[in-house]
Design an enzyme around this catalytic site. Structure first.
Site, PDB file in Angstrom:
ATOM      1  N   SER A  23       0.815  -1.213   0.000  1.00  0.00           N
ATOM      2  CA  SER A  23       0.000   0.000   0.000  1.00  0.00           C
ATOM      3  C   SER A  23       0.853   1.269   0.000  1.00  0.00           C
ATOM      4  O   SER A  23       0.339   2.355  -0.234  1.00  0.00           O
ATOM      5  CB  SER A  23      -0.944  -0.003   1.211  1.00  0.00           C
ATOM      6  OG  SER A  23      -0.197  -0.195   2.380  1.00  0.00           O
ATOM      7  N   CYS A  68       4.998 -11.326  12.396  1.00  0.00           N
ATOM      8  CA  CYS A  68       6.041 -10.686  13.209  1.00  0.00           C
ATOM      9  C   CYS A  68       5.450 -10.186  14.527  1.00  0.00           C
ATOM     10  O   CYS A  68       6.019  -9.300  15.172  1.00  0.00           O
ATOM     11  CB  CYS A  68       6.740  -9.568  12.432  1.00  0.00           C
ATOM     12  SG  CYS A  68       5.623  -8.292  11.859  1.00  0.00           S
TER      13      CYS A  68
HETATM   14  N1  SAH Z   1       8.238  -8.260   2.826  1.00  0.00           N
HETATM   15  C1  SAH Z   1       8.911  -7.008   3.063  1.00  0.00           C
HETATM   16  C2  SAH Z   1       8.621  -6.402   4.412  1.00  0.00           C
HETATM   17  C3  SAH Z   1       7.153  -6.187   4.711  1.00  0.00           C
HETATM   18  S1  SAH Z   1       6.853  -4.997   5.937  1.00  0.00           S
HETATM   19  C4  SAH Z   1      10.400  -7.179   2.837  1.00  0.00           C
HETATM   20  O1  SAH Z   1      10.858  -8.299   2.568  1.00  0.00           O
HETATM   21  O2  SAH Z   1      11.121  -6.192   2.939  1.00  0.00           O
HETATM   22  C5  SAH Z   1       5.142  -4.770   5.786  1.00  0.00           C
HETATM   23  C6  SAH Z   1       4.695  -3.974   4.585  1.00  0.00           C
HETATM   24  O3  SAH Z   1       3.274  -4.012   4.544  1.00  0.00           O
HETATM   25  C7  SAH Z   1       5.034  -2.498   4.580  1.00  0.00           C
HETATM   26  O4  SAH Z   1       5.765  -2.216   3.420  1.00  0.00           O
HETATM   27  C8  SAH Z   1       3.675  -1.750   4.535  1.00  0.00           C
HETATM   28  O5  SAH Z   1       3.691  -0.627   3.660  1.00  0.00           O
HETATM   29  C9  SAH Z   1       2.798  -2.818   3.978  1.00  0.00           C
HETATM   30  N2  SAH Z   1       1.373  -2.772   4.345  1.00  0.00           N
HETATM   31  C10 SAH Z   1       0.817  -2.604   5.556  1.00  0.00           C
HETATM   32  N3  SAH Z   1      -0.523  -2.753   5.499  1.00  0.00           N
HETATM   33  C11 SAH Z   1      -0.819  -3.041   4.213  1.00  0.00           C
HETATM   34  C12 SAH Z   1      -2.023  -3.325   3.506  1.00  0.00           C
HETATM   35  N4  SAH Z   1      -3.195  -3.377   4.129  1.00  0.00           N
HETATM   36  N5  SAH Z   1      -1.971  -3.579   2.192  1.00  0.00           N
HETATM   37  C13 SAH Z   1      -0.781  -3.541   1.541  1.00  0.00           C
HETATM   38  N6  SAH Z   1       0.396  -3.296   2.156  1.00  0.00           N
HETATM   39  C14 SAH Z   1       0.379  -3.045   3.468  1.00  0.00           C
END
Ligand code: SAH
Length: 395
Positions: free
Chosen positions: A250, A339
């Site tokens: 997002s 997490c």
């Molecule tokens: N997989 C990533 C880390 C994920 S951290 C890596 O390997 O680096 C979690 C992510 O979820 C963040 O980038 C945040 O912007 C996104 N996020 C949080 N809520 C969300 C939603 N409802 N829909 C899409 N993305 C979301």
């Protein structure tokens, strides 16, 4: 040094070297320590138990540092702990294919409230306790001595600092201001990191090993990377020869950086579809459109910030995973993570079993993911364990 008296009957955790004493376990304080001062914890009979940081604004009134009365918790003590933590990351960094990792992980590295991440030649620091705040000068000095970084930047997170009555800072602690783009390498893949503006301290290095493990299954596959951030799983899958990757997040900033990272590594941009959208909405859309994948990655943010939020979070994890399972081709792989510290592996497996039932699928757990060695779990502090995941084969 001021004495803090522990309530009778509360000795067990302290004797087992758990580093937290809750305010409800404190019988009294012999004096008026300032928040962040080092105090002596004594039992009801007056016997020494441990030294620790004091804070009367926090639910955790004492964060214990040292259980040996004869060891002084002085400047040298802090220097030694910093050096110990930095030294224990040597193997991660030694081959040069990785130059980013967590150098200091708070209680797990015997420094409650201090997080230090390394990004190539730059360091990002989070100070979450008043005790660390008071000793920061010597800690920064030791980091400079050991690592000679170009910059040390304060990335302290507002919400956690609030618990200790600290203000948010985000300032340069040493050296220059970190550049807007810092290039780091992890598992031989290059990433642009924006230390000052990125989420957390800029990069989720806790998924380093899991990205590599997942990549081994990605060759020739159609991959869906949900909550992609700047592309950790996307880039590792491309590196391993995935046929295509769809990346959903997002955050527009995260997606823009992901696209840059694809270019930086000279991967084929044609193979990547970026979708700046809410994952829950997008998964439903894929389902309506009849789109299926061979590998689905679900790496959401923390759904359960505390134990009391676990029931609600479990339902959210269940729904997310049910949707993920429904988008897989027969025999496809779901790599799913949590997490949330409050969610343990057994509960997470139950949540997935529940999602499988709802989806009408059969699931085999074929690998258990965990946090990497630069996020150690101290045996006396199980709270330090937070990242877990399961690789599932879905029929
Ligand atoms: N997989 C990533 C880390 C994920 S951290 C890596 O390997 O680096 C979690 C992510 O979820 C963040 O980038 C945040 O912007 C996104 N996020 C949080 N809520 C969300 C939603 N409802 N829909 C899409 N993305 C979301």
């Amino acid at each position: 040094m001021i004495d803090v008296i522990l309530k009778k009957g509360k000795e067990k955790a302290v004797l087992h070297k758990h580093p937290w004493v809750f305010s409800g376990a404190v019988e009294g304080v012999k004096g008026k320590p300032e928040n962040g001062d080092i105090v002596r914890l004594i039992d009801a009979k007056g016997a020494f138990m441990a030294y620790g940081f004091y804070n009367d604004q926090s639910r955790v009134a004492l964060r214990l540092l040292e259980w040996d009365e004869n060891v002084a918790v002085d400047e040298q003590w802090f220097r030694d702990k910093v050096a110990l933590a930095v030294e224990s990351r040597r193997e991660i960094l030694i081959d040069g294919i990785t130059n980013t990792c967590r150098l200091i992980f708070s209680e797990s590295d015997y420094l409650p409230g201090l997080i230090v991440d390394k990004y190539a030649n730059h360091l990002a620091v989070q100070v979450l306790t008043s005790g660390i705040e008071k000793n920061l000068t010597v800690i920064i000095d030791e980091l400079q001595k050991l690592l000679k970084p170009e910059s040390i930047f304060d990335k302290s997170d507002a919400s956690s600092r609030g618990h200790e009555g600290l203000e948010t800072k985000n300032i340069v602690l040493a050296g220059t201001h970190p550049p807007e783009r810092v290039e780091v390498r992890e598992n031989g893949i290059t990433y642009n990191i924006n230390i000052a503006e990125g989420q957390k301290s800029g990069f989720y290095c806790d998924q380093r090993d899991n990205r590599r493990i997942l990549a081994a299954y990605a060759k020739g596959k159609k991959v869906l990377d949900c909550f992609s951030y700047t592309g950790g799983f996307t880039l590792n899958s491309l590196h391993a020869g995935a046929a295509s990757v769809s990346s959903v997040d997002s955050s527009v900033l995260a997606i823009d950086t992901l696209k840059e990272n694809v270019g930086l590594n000279k991967f084929d941009a044609e193979k990547v579809t970026t979708i700046p959208s809410d994952v829950n909405k997008q998964l439903r859309k894929f389902r309506e459109e009849g789109e299926f994948f061979d590998v689905v990655v679900l790496d959401p943010p923390k759904y359960a910030p505390s134990r009391s939020a676990l029931d609600k979070a479990s339902r959210a994890y269940k729904d997310l995973n049910r949707l993920g399972m429904l988008l897989l081709n027969k025999g496809g792989l779901l790599a799913t993570f949590s997490c949330s510290g409050a969610m343990d592996m057994e509960t997470f497996k139950q949540v997935l079993a529940w999602a499988a039932l709802d989806a009408g699928k059969q699931v085999q757990f074929i690998h258990q993911f965990c946090q990497p060695e630069d996020h150690p779990v101290r045996s006396s502090f199980p709270e330090g364990e937070y990242l877990k995941g399961l690789l599932c084969r879905v029929f």
